[in-house]
Design a protein around this motif. Structure first.
Motif: not given
Length: 244
Positions: A203-228
């Motif tokens: 799931s791809i958003g702005c560069e500072p707020c998006t990162r790759a996810v590990l296998p079997n992580q939910h697809e939006r866990e890479g968005r705003w990963w520091w939040e609930e």
């Protein structure tokens, strides 16, 4: 065109078992040039491809926050040339961006949460764009977020962006599709996609707020990963959170 909630629910009941192409065709037939497809990611380009194959005139817009990945800008250009379409780009208000950065710096969202920055760079521009439309089409899917998207219908009155003078209708033709179905369509139809997907980004958003996810992580866990994890919406689809 103005719908009551009962009208919207009845229309949703009629369309929810239809294919995405049929839902998209119904939307284009009903709203014509007063409707546009919101485009940024894999689901959205599937909708662009479907619209192109329907042979009906259609509009596409995108939000350029000024902080997208270089790969995303290349993707937008690839789609523009591949389909021979105009992509209507909408930008934030310069004064608001300048004020935020002068007062809080470039990365205040890591401390304050993402809502203020998203309100300026995404929600404000989107509200301005939607004020010129009667309906919009999104690539939302129910399985994208267990906390906010599991109940999205294929058609709804957009309570977040409707105004007294402009009722906005929102179509989610891919609501009942899975990620696997989206990517099967992309591969089968040779649809362009963002090269970041080949680097673990789902799931791809702005560069500072998006990162790759590990296998079997939910697809939006890479968005705003520091939040609930259960309320990850930037405000574009605030109706998903507000109705909870």
């Amino acid at each position: 065109m103005s719908l009551t909630q009962a009208d919207a629910q009845a229309w949703n009941s009629d369309l929810e078992s239809k294919s995405p192409q049929e839902i998209l065709a119904a939307a284009l037939d009903k709203f014509d040039d007063n409707l546009a497809i919101s485009f940024s990611g894999a689901e959205d380009v599937v909708l662009v491809d479907m619209a192109a194959k329907l042979g009906k005139p259609f509009r596409v817009f995108t939000l350029d926050t000024g902080r997208l990945h270089p790969e995303t800008y290349r993707f937008l250009e690839k789609v523009r040339t591949h389909y021979g379409i105009k992509i209507e780009a909408t930008f934030p208000e310069v004064a608001q961006v300048e004020k935020l950065i002068e007062e809080k710096g470039m990365f205040s969202f890591y401390q304050d949460d993402h809502k203020e920055c998203c309100a300026i760079r995404k929600v404000g521009p989107l509200r301005r764009k939607l004020s010129t439309l009667s309906a919009w089409v999104t690539g939302q899917r129910k399985d994208q977020s267990p906390g906010t998207r599991v109940d999205i219908p294929v058609i709804q009155i957009d309570g977040a962006f409707s105004t007294e003078s402009n009722q906005l209708i929102k179509f989610n033709p891919l609501a009942n599709w899975s990620s696997e179905e989206v990517w099967a369509y992309i591969r089968t139809n040779e649809v362009p996609y963002n090269e970041l997907h080949e680097k673990g980004f789902t799931s791809i958003g702005c560069e500072p707020c998006t990162r790759a996810v590990l296998p079997n992580q939910h697809e939006r866990e890479g968005r705003w990963w520091w939040e609930e994890a259960t309320a990850k919406e930037c405000g574009l689809h605030a109706i998903n959170v507000d109705k909870k």
